[in-house]
Design a protein around this motif. Structure first.
Motif, mmCIF file in Angstrom:
data_model
loop_
_atom_site.group_PDB
_atom_site.id
_atom_site.type_symbol
_atom_site.label_atom_id
_atom_site.label_comp_id
_atom_site.label_asym_id
_atom_site.label_seq_id
_atom_site.Cartn_x
_atom_site.Cartn_y
_atom_site.Cartn_z
ATOM 1 N N ALA A 151 6.524 7.740 -4.804
ATOM 2 C CA ALA A 151 5.319 7.006 -5.201
ATOM 3 C C ALA A 151 4.123 7.944 -5.311
ATOM 4 C CB ALA A 151 5.033 5.891 -4.199
ATOM 5 N N LEU A 152 4.000 8.891 -4.370
ATOM 6 C CA LEU A 152 2.887 9.838 -4.396
ATOM 7 C C LEU A 152 2.968 10.768 -5.601
ATOM 8 C CD1 LEU A 152 2.773 10.703 -0.593
ATOM 9 C CD2 LEU A 152 0.925 9.626 -1.894
ATOM 10 N N GLU A 206 0.857 -1.202 0.000
ATOM 11 C CA GLU A 206 0.000 0.000 0.000
ATOM 12 C C GLU A 206 0.891 1.249 0.000
ATOM 13 O OE1 GLU A 206 -3.257 0.042 -0.180
ATOM 14 O OE2 GLU A 206 -3.654 -2.102 0.077
ATOM 15 N N THR A 227 8.247 6.944 -0.444
ATOM 16 C CA THR A 227 6.817 7.261 -0.434
ATOM 17 C C THR A 227 6.541 8.548 -1.200
ATOM 18 O OG1 THR A 227 6.581 6.165 1.710
ATOM 19 C CG2 THR A 227 4.814 7.656 1.047
ATOM 20 N N GLY A 270 2.419 8.444 -8.730
ATOM 21 C CA GLY A 270 1.095 7.826 -8.802
ATOM 22 C C GLY A 270 -0.061 8.795 -8.797
ATOM 23 N N LEU A 271 0.070 9.886 -8.022
ATOM 24 C CA LEU A 271 -1.054 10.811 -7.860
ATOM 25 C C LEU A 271 -0.725 12.241 -8.274
ATOM 26 C CD1 LEU A 271 -2.280 9.634 -4.314
ATOM 27 C CD2 LEU A 271 -3.148 8.915 -6.546
ATOM 28 N N LEU A 329 0.794 4.129 -1.306
ATOM 29 C CA LEU A 329 0.217 5.472 -1.323
ATOM 30 C C LEU A 329 -0.515 5.806 -0.027
ATOM 31 C CD1 LEU A 329 -1.201 5.542 -4.974
ATOM 32 C CD2 LEU A 329 1.047 6.277 -4.152
ATOM 33 N N ARG A 330 -0.525 4.894 0.929
ATOM 34 C CA ARG A 330 -1.214 5.122 2.199
ATOM 35 C C ARG A 330 -0.255 5.797 3.170
ATOM 36 N NH1 ARG A 330 -6.502 3.004 2.971
ATOM 37 N NH2 ARG A 330 -6.848 3.172 5.202
ATOM 38 N N GLU A 331 -0.421 7.114 3.307
ATOM 39 C CA GLU A 331 0.546 7.904 4.047
ATOM 40 C C GLU A 331 0.590 7.554 5.537
ATOM 41 O OE1 GLU A 331 0.970 12.100 3.197
ATOM 42 O OE2 GLU A 331 -0.244 11.882 1.385
#
Length: 259
Positions: free
Chosen positions: A224-225, A191, A221, A228-229, A193-195
């Motif tokens: 990835a953020l 997971e 992280t 991904g976002l 993207l789960r901060e």
């Protein structure tokens, strides 16, 4: 009679015998009604759940046949058997929620969170561990394998992850950062993207004397953020990163948890 949806759909009698639930459509309709236990579920919603796009002309008849099959299944067990009733504009599965693992999970999570709020982190962590132990895999995993993708299932998975994060916070409050580090390593990989999980992993690493590893997790992280976002990490994650750089005493092991 007990219903299990936290994993493949299973229905067992009071002696633990597993019931034969019929074909995919009948299983799926039963699963959908169990997720919405004691609520009137409109037939139109069942049709949308069972067929992606325009249902076939025989869809309503297929639902009626499946409901009849489920009623026969339930009627064969008179030990506090639940009832599937016709309630305009659809159907209602009347059942004691204590017989459904999803509702037992929710009850234990609520109790665990209340204990944590009251300052009993150890008790809260134990209740959340018990709640999470009810899971046997993805919710309705056997139906998901057939292509079913209900928004309810995504919401339930988010409930699981939120309960897991609450349990990990409680473990950190109890000073068990070293014990949960391997688990967090796996969770942040699955997971990314789960901060909140990242925050917990960084704290666990930092409190274990692994500052460099905690900073590496932040960089990973953040990447990835952004990839991904298209977003930078949130304020909480950025602030923790800065506090780790500064060796801020406020993020050390809580005094009550230290040994």
């Amino acid at each position: 009679m007990n219903f299990s949806v936290l994993g493949s759909l299973e229905v067992t009698d009071d002696k633990g015998g597993q019931l034969e639930l019929g074909g995919v459509k009948q299983r799926a309709i039963l699963g959908y009604l169990v997720l919405n236990a004691n609520k009137v579920v409109p037939t139109s919603r069942i049709l949308q759940a069972m067929w992606d796009g325009e249902p076939p002309p025989t869809a309503r008849k297929m639902v009626q046949n499946a409901v009849s099959g489920i009623r026969r299944l339930l009627a064969g067990h008179h030990d506090l058997a639940p009832a599937l009733q016709t309630r305009p504009p659809g159907y209602q599965l009347r059942v004691a929620t204590g017989t459904i693992d999803l509702f037992r999970f929710r009850s234990l999570v609520r109790e665990g969170r209340e204990a944590i709020t009251a300052g009993a982190a150890e008790q809260g962590a134990e209740q959340l561990r018990e709640a999470l132990s009810l899971w046997r895999g993805r919710a309705l995993a056997d139906l998901v394998e057939t292509g079913i993708c209900w928004s309810e299932l995504a919401a339930i998975e988010d409930e699981r992850l939120s309960a897991l994060e609450d349990r990990l916070d409680a473990e950190l409050a109890c000073g068990r950062h070293r014990e949960i580090t391997p688990e967090l390593e796996v969770l942040t990989a699955t997971e990314p993207l789960r901060e909140r999980l990242c925050v917990q992993f960084m704290l666990a690493l930092y409190r274990s004397g692994r500052q460099a590893d905690a900073l590496t997790v932040y960089r990973r992280t953040r990447g990835a953020l952004i990839d991904g976002l298209g977003l930078e990490p949130g304020r909480g994650l950025q602030e923790l990163h800065q506090r780790i750089l500064e060796h801020d005493a406020t993020i050390q092991v809580p005094v009550l948890a230290s040994h």
